[in-house]
Design a protein around this motif. Structure first.
Motif, PDB file in Angstrom:
ATOM      1  N   ARG A  49      -9.323  10.976 -13.452  1.00 34.34           N
ATOM      2  CA  ARG A  49      -8.810  11.935 -12.482  1.00 34.34           C
ATOM      3  C   ARG A  49      -9.580  11.845 -11.167  1.00 34.34           C
ATOM      4  NH1 ARG A  49      -5.920  16.730 -12.908  1.00 34.34           N
ATOM      5  NH2 ARG A  49      -6.006  16.608 -15.185  1.00 34.34           N
ATOM      6  N   ASP A  50     -10.889  11.616 -11.275  1.00 36.31           N
ATOM      7  CA  ASP A  50     -11.743  11.627 -10.093  1.00 36.31           C
ATOM      8  C   ASP A  50     -11.989  10.214  -9.561  1.00 36.31           C
ATOM      9  OD1 ASP A  50     -12.062  14.423 -10.247  1.00 36.31           O
ATOM     10  OD2 ASP A  50     -13.621  14.178 -11.777  1.00 36.31           O
ATOM     11  N   THR A  51     -12.204  10.130  -8.266  1.00 33.87           N
ATOM     12  CA  THR A  51     -12.473   8.860  -7.609  1.00 33.87           C
ATOM     13  C   THR A  51     -13.920   8.447  -7.834  1.00 33.87           C
ATOM     14  OG1 THR A  51     -10.833   9.310  -5.898  1.00 33.87           O
ATOM     15  CG2 THR A  51     -12.519   7.672  -5.384  1.00 33.87           C
ATOM     16  N   PRO A  52     -14.182   7.190  -8.208  1.00 33.60           N
ATOM     17  CA  PRO A  52     -15.560   6.722  -8.381  1.00 33.60           C
ATOM     18  C   PRO A  52     -16.358   6.885  -7.088  1.00 33.60           C
ATOM     19  CG  PRO A  52     -13.980   5.126  -9.239  1.00 33.60           C
ATOM     20  CD  PRO A  52     -13.190   6.150  -8.501  1.00 33.60           C
ATOM     21  N   LYS A  74     -10.778   2.129  -5.506  1.00 30.20           N
ATOM     22  CA  LYS A  74     -10.666   3.456  -6.122  1.00 30.20           C
ATOM     23  C   LYS A  74      -9.517   3.510  -7.123  1.00 30.20           C
ATOM     24  CE  LYS A  74     -12.417   5.741  -1.926  1.00 30.20           C
ATOM     25  NZ  LYS A  74     -12.071   6.636  -0.798  1.00 30.20           N
ATOM     26  N   LEU A  75      -8.340   3.036  -6.701  1.00 31.06           N
ATOM     27  CA  LEU A  75      -7.155   3.146  -7.549  1.00 31.06           C
ATOM     28  C   LEU A  75      -7.209   2.196  -8.740  1.00 31.06           C
ATOM     29  CD1 LEU A  75      -4.368   3.594  -4.841  1.00 31.06           C
ATOM     30  CD2 LEU A  75      -5.348   5.337  -6.336  1.00 31.06           C
ATOM     31  N   MET A  76      -7.793   1.018  -8.550  1.00 36.33           N
ATOM     32  CA  MET A  76      -7.878   0.084  -9.673  1.00 36.33           C
ATOM     33  C   MET A  76      -8.820   0.606 -10.757  1.00 36.33           C
ATOM     34  SD  MET A  76      -7.839  -3.607  -7.679  1.00 36.33           S
ATOM     35  CE  MET A  76      -7.643  -4.653  -9.130  1.00 36.33           C
ATOM     36  N   ILE A 130      -2.278  -3.472  -3.099  1.00 39.71           N
ATOM     37  CA  ILE A 130      -2.515  -2.026  -3.193  1.00 39.71           C
ATOM     38  C   ILE A 130      -2.894  -1.461  -1.822  1.00 39.71           C
ATOM     39  CG2 ILE A 130      -3.989  -0.249  -4.206  1.00 39.71           C
ATOM     40  CD1 ILE A 130      -4.199  -2.064  -6.705  1.00 39.71           C
ATOM     41  N   GLU A 131      -3.738  -2.190  -1.062  1.00 39.68           N
ATOM     42  CA  GLU A 131      -4.120  -1.730   0.275  1.00 39.68           C
ATOM     43  C   GLU A 131      -2.904  -1.549   1.172  1.00 39.68           C
ATOM     44  OE1 GLU A 131      -7.085  -0.806   1.490  1.00 39.68           O
ATOM     45  OE2 GLU A 131      -8.012  -1.137  -0.475  1.00 39.68           O
ATOM     46  N   GLN A 132      -1.868  -2.310   0.919  1.00 39.76           N
ATOM     47  CA  GLN A 132      -0.656  -2.238   1.737  1.00 39.76           C
ATOM     48  C   GLN A 132       0.396  -1.300   1.154  1.00 39.76           C
ATOM     49  OE1 GLN A 132       2.312  -5.671   2.381  1.00 39.76           O
ATOM     50  NE2 GLN A 132       0.852  -5.958   4.052  1.00 39.76           N
ATOM     51  N   ASN A 133       0.246  -0.932  -0.121  1.00 38.40           N
ATOM     52  CA  ASN A 133       1.294  -0.166  -0.810  1.00 38.40           C
ATOM     53  C   ASN A 133       0.693   0.930  -1.687  1.00 38.40           C
ATOM     54  OD1 ASN A 133       3.869  -2.024  -0.312  1.00 38.40           O
ATOM     55  ND2 ASN A 133       2.192  -3.398  -0.869  1.00 38.40           N
ATOM     56  N   PHE A 134       0.469   2.092  -1.089  1.00 35.79           N
ATOM     57  CA  PHE A 134      -0.066   3.226  -1.841  1.00 35.79           C
ATOM     58  C   PHE A 134       0.331   4.519  -1.134  1.00 35.79           C
ATOM     59  CE2 PHE A 134      -3.222   2.486   1.401  1.00 35.79           C
ATOM     60  CZ  PHE A 134      -3.668   3.748   1.746  1.00 35.79           C
ATOM     61  N   ASP A 135       0.220   5.631  -1.845  1.00 36.16           N
ATOM     62  CA  ASP A 135       0.373   6.947  -1.226  1.00 36.16           C
ATOM     63  C   ASP A 135      -0.677   7.883  -1.824  1.00 36.16           C
ATOM     64  OD1 ASP A 135       1.320   7.674  -3.743  1.00 36.16           O
ATOM     65  OD2 ASP A 135       3.407   7.880  -3.121  1.00 36.16           O
ATOM     66  N   MET A 162      -0.069   4.503 -11.827  1.00 40.89           N
ATOM     67  CA  MET A 162       0.188   3.138 -12.262  1.00 40.89           C
ATOM     68  C   MET A 162       1.044   2.364 -11.268  1.00 40.89           C
ATOM     69  SD  MET A 162       2.002   1.698 -15.767  1.00 40.89           S
ATOM     70  CE  MET A 162       0.869   2.383 -16.968  1.00 40.89           C
ATOM     71  N   GLY A 163       1.942   3.053 -10.578  1.00 41.35           N
ATOM     72  CA  GLY A 163       2.709   2.386  -9.539  1.00 41.35           C
ATOM     73  C   GLY A 163       3.974   1.692  -9.982  1.00 41.35           C
ATOM     74  N   VAL A 164       4.462   1.986 -11.184  1.00 42.99           N
ATOM     75  CA  VAL A 164       5.711   1.395 -11.668  1.00 42.99           C
ATOM     76  C   VAL A 164       6.866   1.907 -10.805  1.00 42.99           C
ATOM     77  CG1 VAL A 164       7.277   1.258 -13.650  1.00 42.99           C
ATOM     78  CG2 VAL A 164       4.807   1.154 -13.995  1.00 42.99           C
ATOM     79  N   PRO A 165       7.803   1.046 -10.379  1.00 39.90           N
ATOM     80  CA  PRO A 165       8.811   1.450  -9.384  1.00 39.90           C
ATOM     81  C   PRO A 165       9.793   2.534  -9.827  1.00 39.90           C
ATOM     82  CG  PRO A 165       9.024  -0.900  -9.931  1.00 39.90           C
ATOM     83  CD  PRO A 165       7.847  -0.374 -10.674  1.00 39.90           C
ATOM     84  N   TYR A 166      10.067   2.650 -11.140  1.00 39.95           N
ATOM     85  CA  TYR A 166      11.049   3.640 -11.596  1.00 39.95           C
ATOM     86  C   TYR A 166      10.506   4.431 -12.777  1.00 39.95           C
ATOM     87  CZ  TYR A 166      14.360   1.086  -8.711  1.00 39.95           C
ATOM     88  OH  TYR A 166      14.992   0.487  -7.650  1.00 39.95           O
ATOM     89  N   GLN A 167      10.750   5.759 -12.735  1.00 38.93           N
ATOM     90  CA  GLN A 167      10.385   6.638 -13.837  1.00 38.93           C
ATOM     91  C   GLN A 167      11.659   7.172 -14.479  1.00 38.93           C
ATOM     92  OE1 GLN A 167       7.978   9.577 -11.850  1.00 38.93           O
ATOM     93  NE2 GLN A 167       6.459   8.057 -11.171  1.00 38.93           N
ATOM     94  N   LEU A 168      11.690   7.135 -15.807  1.00 34.93           N
ATOM     95  CA  LEU A 168      12.834   7.663 -16.562  1.00 34.93           C
ATOM     96  C   LEU A 168      12.368   8.913 -17.295  1.00 34.93           C
ATOM     97  CD1 LEU A 168      14.151   4.292 -18.069  1.00 34.93           C
ATOM     98  CD2 LEU A 168      14.908   5.442 -15.985  1.00 34.93           C
TER      99      LEU A 168
END
Length: 420
Positions: free
Chosen positions: A12-15, A24-26, A308-313, A378-384
């Motif tokens: 949950r927390d950032t290193p 951080k995200l990896m 990841i540096e180019q694609n995150f929110d 995780m960054g998976v493009p679609y959630q069901l």
């Protein structure tokens, strides 16, 4: 893959020691674990993504008639002495002696090894041209490893080496590999630029870098607004970014603007640098002629971080679909004591697998907030999303990760959605 069978322990927390968002995200997404300074273990999720990048690279190189080989990580020091790079490369070379007191290096690159191989394998004009490549761990003893896998001491790299009879053929091969690189980065789905660059310790007369554009990039790149002119500013006489921005382009077309970039690829025209120093020749008209070489590198593990540096929110990663670990992520809401919901979710999961759709099924008995947090991370493009209401209606809520757009579909429509 079911979450209950996977190894997926998010944080949950950032290193506290992580600086870049990718680092951080990896770490938070349980993709990598540090073992020592600049040395990481790639865990199952990270390995899955790394392999996807690797497979795209391999597929395009094979299509470009490049031949895969595997060279040793351990390299005899005397080969580096022949090329003159033992001193030139400096302390980034990690050396050691074996039990017989012979000197070796852990390979940071393989120009010396491949030239030695070529001396034994290329014996006539009939053996040319040739392009060999490998995808292999490298080791550079960075003075200050930082930014996670972006600047690690041990890293996964694709390195390729070309052999041609003359300079004209070398230029043609270089141009062909440059196009292969474009196909690789286009297929991955990254916003990148190609810039003129310094050849550094690798050598050669010309080199170009492939940079993923990101505000966190270490390199500053200058672009003309009216031509294809692009250059790493380290090659310009003026080094001050404030003075470079807006100045006339050196090619006489337009003015320069600046962007930050992360170097993920570098290609070189080596000429006869290594063949001359190490004696790589073939006989042409009864005269020994030095072979012209090129080398072509891609930082495979660095691409994951750069993506990841180019694609995150704010919630996590937004992987391009081509390298996402899975195509979709099933989220069950309140499945406890609901056999119908669990049954429908299991059917959907099996049907997706049957149709070769890569699916992650979060079957953990956890509250929905945790599941959504992990799915976004995780960054998976679609959630069901499946809950009691959707199970009753034989529907599923599809959420597009990048913009959170929602769509309710019948269970039997899901397969066609992903197949199309």
């Amino acid at each position: 893959m079911k979450a209950s069978l996977y190894h997926f322990k998010t944080l949950r927390d950032t290193p506290s020691d992580a600086e870049l968002i990718s680092h951080k995200l990896m770490i938070r997404a349980n993709m990598i674990k540090p073992i020592a300074s600049g040395i990481y273990t790639w865990l199952p999720l990270g390995t899955l993504i790394l392999k996807k990048v690797e497979n795209i690279i391999r597929e395009e190189l094979n299509r470009g008639n490049c031949l895969e080989i595997i060279m040793p990580l351990v390299q005899p020091k005397d080969l580096w002495d022949q090329s003159g790079r033992s001193k030139e490369y400096g302390p980034e070379l990690l050396g050691f002696k074996d039990r017989n007191k012979r000197d070796f290096y852990l390979g940071p690159t393989h120009e010396e090894i491949i030239t030695e191989i070529a001396k034994k394998e290329i014996s006539s004009l009939k053996d040319l041209p040739k392009i060999f490549y490998q995808i292999k761990d490298k080791f550079r003893d960075e003075i200050r490893p930082r930014f996670g896998v972006m600047r690690a001491r041990e890293f996964l790299m694709k390195d390729a080496y070309s052999f041609d009879i003359d300079e004209t053929s070398m230029h043609e091969t270089y141009s062909n590999i440059k196009n292969v690189y474009k196909n690789i980065f286009d297929k991955i789905g990254l916003d990148y630029r190609i810039v003129s660059a310094d050849s550094g310790s690798i050598g050669g007369d010309k080199s170009e870098e492939f940079h993923v554009l990101a505000d966190s990039g270490e390199d500053t790149l200058a672009f003309s607004n009216k031509s294809d002119f692009a250059i790493n500013i380290e090659l310009l006489d003026e080094k001050d970014p404030k003075k470079i921005s807006g100045m006339p382009s050196p090619d006489g077309n337009g003015n320069l603007s600046l962007k930050k970039g992360i170097e993920v690829g570098h290609i070189f025209q080596l000429g006869t640098k290594y063949s001359k120093s190490m004696g790589l020749t073939v006989q042409v008209n009864n005269v020994l002629q030095e072979i012209f070489m090129g080398c072509y590198g891609i930082g495979v593990s660095r691409i994951v971080a750069a993506a990841i540096e180019q694609n995150f929110d704010d919630d996590g990663i937004l992987f391009p679909e081509s390298i996402s670990p899975f195509q979709c992520y099933i989220i069950l809401i309140n499945q406890r004591d609901n056999p119908q919901l669990n049954s429908e979710a299991e059917k959907l999961y099996l049907e997706l697998k049957k149709n070769d759709i890569e699916v992650f099924f979060d079957d953990r008995d956890l509250n929905p907030g945790v599941k959504f947090r992990d799915a976004n991370l995780m960054g998976v493009p679609y959630q069901l999303v499946m809950g009691e209401k959707t199970a009753d209606n034989q529907t599923v809520e599809l959420i597009k990760r990048i913009d959170q757009q929602k769509e309710v579909l019948k269970l039997n429509e899901i397969i066609n959605k992903f197949k199309s």
